[in-house]
Design an enzyme around this catalytic site. Structure first.
Site, mmCIF file in Angstrom:
data_model
loop_
_atom_site.group_PDB
_atom_site.id
_atom_site.type_symbol
_atom_site.label_atom_id
_atom_site.label_comp_id
_atom_site.label_asym_id
_atom_site.label_seq_id
_atom_site.Cartn_x
_atom_site.Cartn_y
_atom_site.Cartn_z
ATOM 1 N N LYS A 173 0.860 -1.191 0.000
ATOM 2 C CA LYS A 173 0.000 0.000 0.000
ATOM 3 C C LYS A 173 0.893 1.238 0.000
ATOM 4 O O LYS A 173 1.525 1.577 1.001
ATOM 5 C CB LYS A 173 -0.899 0.038 1.241
ATOM 6 C CG LYS A 173 -1.976 1.106 1.085
ATOM 7 C CD LYS A 173 -2.425 1.735 2.378
ATOM 8 C CE LYS A 173 -1.790 3.056 2.687
ATOM 9 N NZ LYS A 173 -1.945 4.132 1.729
ATOM 10 N N GLU A 248 10.120 2.252 10.412
ATOM 11 C CA GLU A 248 11.094 3.328 10.188
ATOM 12 C C GLU A 248 10.329 4.637 10.219
ATOM 13 O O GLU A 248 9.420 4.840 9.411
ATOM 14 C CB GLU A 248 11.808 3.158 8.842
ATOM 15 C CG GLU A 248 12.821 2.036 8.807
ATOM 16 C CD GLU A 248 13.930 2.185 9.822
ATOM 17 O OE1 GLU A 248 14.162 3.305 10.322
ATOM 18 O OE2 GLU A 248 14.562 1.160 10.150
ATOM 19 N N CYS A 282 13.537 11.722 5.801
ATOM 20 C CA CYS A 282 13.587 11.338 7.218
ATOM 21 C C CYS A 282 14.982 11.576 7.773
ATOM 22 O O CYS A 282 15.153 11.802 8.962
ATOM 23 C CB CYS A 282 13.200 9.880 7.372
ATOM 24 S SG CYS A 282 14.135 8.815 6.294
ATOM 25 N N GLU A 383 9.913 17.009 14.824
ATOM 26 C CA GLU A 383 10.170 16.884 13.382
ATOM 27 C C GLU A 383 9.237 17.815 12.610
ATOM 28 O O GLU A 383 8.021 17.771 12.804
ATOM 29 C CB GLU A 383 9.927 15.438 12.929
ATOM 30 C CG GLU A 383 10.284 15.223 11.465
ATOM 31 C CD GLU A 383 9.974 13.822 10.968
ATOM 32 O OE1 GLU A 383 8.837 13.352 11.175
ATOM 33 O OE2 GLU A 383 10.870 13.199 10.373
#
Ligand code: NAP
Length: 483
Positions: A173, A248, A282, A383
């Site tokens: 997906k 992750e 990331c 973040e």
């Protein structure tokens, strides 16, 4: 004509009969395509197909499974230019960045194609006479791969390739913001002749189909890359069923600049790590921790270089920074810029949405640098996932280490220095899974393991020789062969 799901070797519409648009973030008038807004029934069909293809795929010798990956790599390579421009249109990154990413996906397919001929395990001597002992790798079964939008080809590739070569069948997906690049990979595998049901591709909102994926009885493992919020929810669901899970997630990656650093190298490295791909990596650097004596001269270099960056539609030549991926990410970037100002950080450059002319059609934000950032500020801890760099002053190396490790994340970290003793101390003591020296925090290679520590990651490493560990189960055999 909308793009379709790929289930059981067929391109099929969703049972919901609904689609959603994939829009170019540099130009909202450009609709890249319509994709299937799948529902739980589509997920069930994909898992049924994967389950029925599993035994035959697992029985195929691994080198022959690898051949499908080699062939898919060749096919994707023949479409490199169109796959790259598709990616720029759907995600916004520049054409050179997108070209590099498709090349990386091709390399990943080749690397794991080769793993089919290795698939190393152990042969260990027995303490008994005439007993031969060894371990062997077995596939897990049906695995779910859930991927983010920021590396829409490389991340699906680095999950698909090891999963498949190890003998698993998959339901993939992709992120709803960038599903076309993953579709190009699936097409290459289809054209390579991979048997029906081995790879299944289902698009649609994670909120609408995530639970159906996680709850399917045949699911054995989930590999997820994305935000901490979603990852942590998946972890709860998956571990309740004792599924194997690999996560992750986010980062707040530091670069330490010591007083001995070459400041031109430091400035170039920081600009690359903080702003390329619009800061939407990331592994992007979002905190520069600079020894006091070189803080001011480095600030001058950083600001001058940042002001010179060319921002625009990534399809245009010379553009270095593309748009935010969508309006919501743009709003997040602007929200954190306001937070930084309100917290008392010093806005050194950038800070606003770009408007006028072609900018009005997209989600463009200026690369932004804040100075005088202190560890308690939200822009030092959270973040942003956009082109916002926080500069912090360190009194000395120890202070820099304390600041660098003082966040909940631990994905990547860099140091700019030629002091071999300090570099070694940094490598040993920094809390990060990916460590670089005199290089940007971002820019990983497919043949080396990848993953973070602390709240950035959970589970086994991806990529490189360790990737197969997640997708295989070890069996131990004791064989008495002579009496
Ligand atoms: P996200 O919102 O967590 O989405 C990631 C994937 O999860 C998408 O496919 C999403 O589908 C799906 N999803 C959403 N809700 C779900 C649910 N309830 N159940 C199952 N799946 C669900 O992350 P993103 O915005 O795409 O990516 C940005 C984040 O990824 C950042 O935090 C970044 O740091 C992280 N990231 C980490 C790495 C790494 O290797 N550590 C690499 C790249 C990115 P929809 O798209 O349909 O919502």
């Amino acid at each position: 004509m909308p793009y379709l799901n790929f289930i059981g070797g067929q391109w099929v519409p969703s049972c919901t009969q609904r689609t959603f648009p994939n829009v170019n973030p540099a130009n909202v008038d450009d609709v890249v395509g319509l994709f299937q807004a799948s529902g739980p029934q589509d997920v069930a069909a994909a898992f049924a197909a994967a389950e029925s293809a599993q035994a035959a795929w697992a029985a195929l010798p691994a080198p022959r499974r690898g051949e499908y990956l080699f062939k898919a790599a060749e096919l994707l390579e023949s479409q490199l230019a169109s796959a790259a421009s598709d990616m720029t249109r759907e995600e916004g990154k520049t054409l050179p960045e997108a070209t590099g990413e498709v090349k990386r996906a091709i390399n990943i397919l080749r690397y794991f194609g080769g793993e089919g001929s290795r698939m190393f395990s152990y042969q260990i001597p027995s303490e008994r006479d005439n007993v031969f002992c060894f371990t062997m790798r077995k596939p897990l079964g049906v695995v779910a791969l859930i991927t983010p939008w920021n590396f829409p080809s490389a991340i699906p590739a680095w999950k698909l390739a090891p999963a498949l070569v190890a003998g698993n069948t998959v339901v993939l997906k992709p992120a709803s913001l960038a599903p076309l690049s993953a579709l190009r990979l699936v097409e290459a595998l289809e054209q390579a002749g991979i048997p029906a049901g081995v790879v299944n591709y289902v698009t649609g909102s994670g909120g609408a189909i995530g639970d159906a994926m996680l709850e399917h009885a045949s699911l054995r493992a989930v590999s997820f890359t994305g935000s901490c919020d979603v990852g942590n929810r998946l972890y709860d669901k998956a571990t309740r069923r004792r599924l194997r899970v690999q996560l992750e997630m986010g980062g707040k990656n530091p670069t330490i600049v010591l007083a001995d650093a070459n400041l031109d190298v430091a400035a170039a490295t920081l600009i690359n790590a903080a702003f390329f791909s619009t800061g939407q990596k990331c592994t992007a650097c979002s905190r520069a921790i600079i020894e006091r004596s070189v803080y001011e001269p480095l600030v001058d270099k950083l600001v001058a270089r940042t002001r010179a960056l060319k921002i625009g539609n990534g399809l245009e030549s010379g553009v270095e920074i593309g748009p935010a991926v969508d309006e919501s990410q743009l709003e997040t970037d602007l929200k954190y810029i306001e937070i930084g100002k309100n917290e008392g950080a010093k806005l050194l450059c950038g800070g606003t949405r770009l408007t006028g002319g072609a900018y009005d059609k997209g989600f463009f934000v200026e690369p932004t640098i804040f100075g005088d950032v202190t560890p308690g500020m939200r822009i030092a801890q959270e973040e942003v996932f956009g082109p916002v760099l926080a500069l912090m002053v360190a009194d000395d190396f120890e202070d820099a280490m304390r600041l660098a490790n003082g966040v909940r994340f631990g994905l990547s970290a860099a140091i700019i220095s030629n002091d071999i003793s300090r570099v070694h101390q940094f490598v040993n003591r920094i809390e990060a899974g990916l460590i670089t020296v005199n290089l940007p925090t971002a820019g990983v290679e497919y043949q080396l393991p990848f993953g973070g520590t602390k709240e950035s990651s959970f589970g086994m490493r991806e990529q490189g020789p360790l990737a197969l560990d997640f997708y295989t189960e070890s069996r131990t055999v004791y064989m008495k062969h002579t009496f």
